[in-house]
Scaffold this motif. Sequence first.
Motif, PDB file in Angstrom:
ATOM      1  N   THR A  32       1.331  -4.297  11.852  1.00 11.34           N
ATOM      2  CA  THR A  32       2.678  -4.707  11.442  1.00 11.34           C
ATOM      3  C   THR A  32       2.584  -5.397  10.094  1.00 11.34           C
ATOM      4  OG1 THR A  32       2.524  -6.884  12.484  1.00 11.34           O
ATOM      5  CG2 THR A  32       3.369  -5.066  13.852  1.00 11.34           C
ATOM      6  N   LEU A  33       3.693  -5.463   9.412  1.00  9.18           N
ATOM      7  CA  LEU A  33       3.741  -6.170   8.138  1.00  9.18           C
ATOM      8  C   LEU A  33       3.379  -7.632   8.343  1.00  9.18           C
ATOM      9  CD1 LEU A  33       4.274  -5.869   5.125  1.00  9.18           C
ATOM     10  CD2 LEU A  33       6.685  -6.326   5.576  1.00  9.18           C
ATOM     11  N   ASP A  34       3.799  -8.211   9.461  1.00  9.62           N
ATOM     12  CA  ASP A  34       3.460  -9.604   9.760  1.00  9.62           C
ATOM     13  C   ASP A  34       1.952  -9.829   9.866  1.00  9.62           C
ATOM     14  OD1 ASP A  34       6.099 -10.438   9.743  1.00  9.62           O
ATOM     15  OD2 ASP A  34       6.353 -10.188  11.912  1.00  9.62           O
ATOM     16  N   ASP A  62       9.984  -0.967   4.447  1.00 12.53           N
ATOM     17  CA  ASP A  62       9.875  -2.414   4.245  1.00 12.53           C
ATOM     18  C   ASP A  62       8.715  -2.681   3.307  1.00 12.53           C
ATOM     19  OD1 ASP A  62      10.469  -5.092   4.473  1.00 12.53           O
ATOM     20  OD2 ASP A  62       9.949  -5.269   6.590  1.00 12.53           O
ATOM     21  N   GLY A  63       8.547  -3.933   2.952  1.00 11.95           N
ATOM     22  CA  GLY A  63       7.446  -4.297   2.077  1.00 11.95           C
ATOM     23  C   GLY A  63       7.456  -5.773   1.774  1.00 11.95           C
ATOM     24  N   VAL A  64       6.435  -6.217   1.067  1.00 10.70           N
ATOM     25  CA  VAL A  64       6.329  -7.604   0.646  1.00 10.70           C
ATOM     26  C   VAL A  64       5.645  -7.631  -0.716  1.00 10.70           C
ATOM     27  CG1 VAL A  64       4.114  -8.040   1.819  1.00 10.70           C
ATOM     28  CG2 VAL A  64       5.693  -9.939   1.401  1.00 10.70           C
ATOM     29  N   LEU A  65       6.056  -8.587  -1.542  1.00 11.42           N
ATOM     30  CA  LEU A  65       5.512  -8.744  -2.890  1.00 11.42           C
ATOM     31  C   LEU A  65       4.981 -10.160  -3.037  1.00 11.42           C
ATOM     32  CD1 LEU A  65       5.241  -7.764  -5.896  1.00 11.42           C
ATOM     33  CD2 LEU A  65       7.498  -8.767  -6.249  1.00 11.42           C
ATOM     34  N   PHE A  66       3.761 -10.293  -3.587  1.00 13.03           N
ATOM     35  CA  PHE A  66       3.171 -11.606  -3.830  1.00 13.03           C
ATOM     36  C   PHE A  66       2.097 -11.434  -4.896  1.00 13.03           C
ATOM     37  CE2 PHE A  66       1.161  -9.535  -0.263  1.00 13.03           C
ATOM     38  CZ  PHE A  66      -0.192  -9.704  -0.455  1.00 13.03           C
ATOM     39  N   LYS A  70      -2.908 -14.300  -9.891  1.00 12.28           N
ATOM     40  CA  LYS A  70      -1.908 -13.938 -10.899  1.00 12.28           C
ATOM     41  C   LYS A  70      -1.744 -12.426 -11.082  1.00 12.28           C
ATOM     42  CE  LYS A  70      -2.357 -18.272 -13.361  1.00 12.28           C
ATOM     43  NZ  LYS A  70      -2.539 -18.954 -14.625  1.00 12.28           N
ATOM     44  N   GLN A  71      -2.249 -11.643 -10.126  1.00  3.18           N
ATOM     45  CA  GLN A  71      -2.087 -10.196 -10.171  1.00  3.18           C
ATOM     46  C   GLN A  71      -1.110  -9.766  -9.089  1.00  3.18           C
ATOM     47  OE1 GLN A  71      -6.266  -8.952  -9.860  1.00  3.18           O
ATOM     48  NE2 GLN A  71      -6.085  -8.135 -11.936  1.00  3.18           N
ATOM     49  N   LYS A  72      -0.203  -8.865  -9.447  1.00  5.52           N
ATOM     50  CA  LYS A  72       0.805  -8.379  -8.519  1.00  5.52           C
ATOM     51  C   LYS A  72       0.166  -7.633  -7.353  1.00  5.52           C
ATOM     52  CE  LYS A  72       4.378  -4.890  -8.166  1.00  5.52           C
ATOM     53  NZ  LYS A  72       5.056  -3.798  -8.825  1.00  5.52           N
ATOM     54  N   VAL A  73       0.685  -7.925  -6.162  1.00  8.19           N
ATOM     55  CA  VAL A  73       0.270  -7.227  -4.946  1.00  8.19           C
ATOM     56  C   VAL A  73       1.545  -6.837  -4.206  1.00  8.19           C
ATOM     57  CG1 VAL A  73      -0.976  -7.397  -2.750  1.00  8.19           C
ATOM     58  CG2 VAL A  73      -1.846  -8.606  -4.768  1.00  8.19           C
ATOM     59  N   ALA A  74       1.669  -5.569  -3.885  1.00 11.62           N
ATOM     60  CA  ALA A  74       2.813  -5.097  -3.108  1.00 11.62           C
ATOM     61  C   ALA A  74       2.302  -4.262  -1.948  1.00 11.62           C
ATOM     62  CB  ALA A  74       3.763  -4.279  -3.967  1.00 11.62           C
ATOM     63  N   ILE A  75       2.823  -4.542  -0.768  1.00 15.84           N
ATOM     64  CA  ILE A  75       2.504  -3.752   0.418  1.00 15.84           C
ATOM     65  C   ILE A  75       3.789  -3.037   0.818  1.00 15.84           C
ATOM     66  CG2 ILE A  75       1.754  -3.779   2.823  1.00 15.84           C
ATOM     67  CD1 ILE A  75       0.254  -6.382   2.198  1.00 15.84           C
ATOM     68  N   TYR A  76       3.678  -1.727   1.024  1.00 19.94           N
ATOM     69  CA  TYR A  76       4.816  -0.921   1.440  1.00 19.94           C
ATOM     70  C   TYR A  76       4.563  -0.388   2.847  1.00 19.94           C
ATOM     71  CZ  TYR A  76       5.699  -0.918  -3.580  1.00 19.94           C
ATOM     72  OH  TYR A  76       5.923  -1.296  -4.878  1.00 19.94           O
TER      73      TYR A  76
END
Length: 120
Positions: A32-34, A62-66, A70-76
């Motif tokens: 899960t995303l969680d 769904d997704g999350v960005l963090f 200092k490097q972008k991380v996105a999970i889709y």
Amino acid sequence: MKKSLGLLALLMLFLVAVVGCGSAEAENKDLTLDKFIKAYQDAGVEVDPEEKPKLQSTEAIDGVLFYVDKQKVAIYEYESSKDIEGEIAIFDVMKDWPRNGLFILETKNDKAIQIFENVK
């Protein structure tokens, strides 16, 4: 006799394929995303579950960005592997992004990749 044996062999191959695919989907449903968010938080990364990436893709549900160092991380998150494959066919750059179950990771950060790949 040979026809019966051949049909039996085909039936067994079909059953093995169906059972194998079914268990792979079941494993994917356990992620899960969680779980991903918690893995990053446990590693000391600040993740706000409400911060969503701009879902430029058409199939991500769904997704999350963090940020990590200092490097972008996105999970889709995707509904199915077929949806992921469809996105990769459209967005060639995604073919090299790490995948874990029904999730795909956009980043070049090694620490973020390692955490992502270790989520079970």
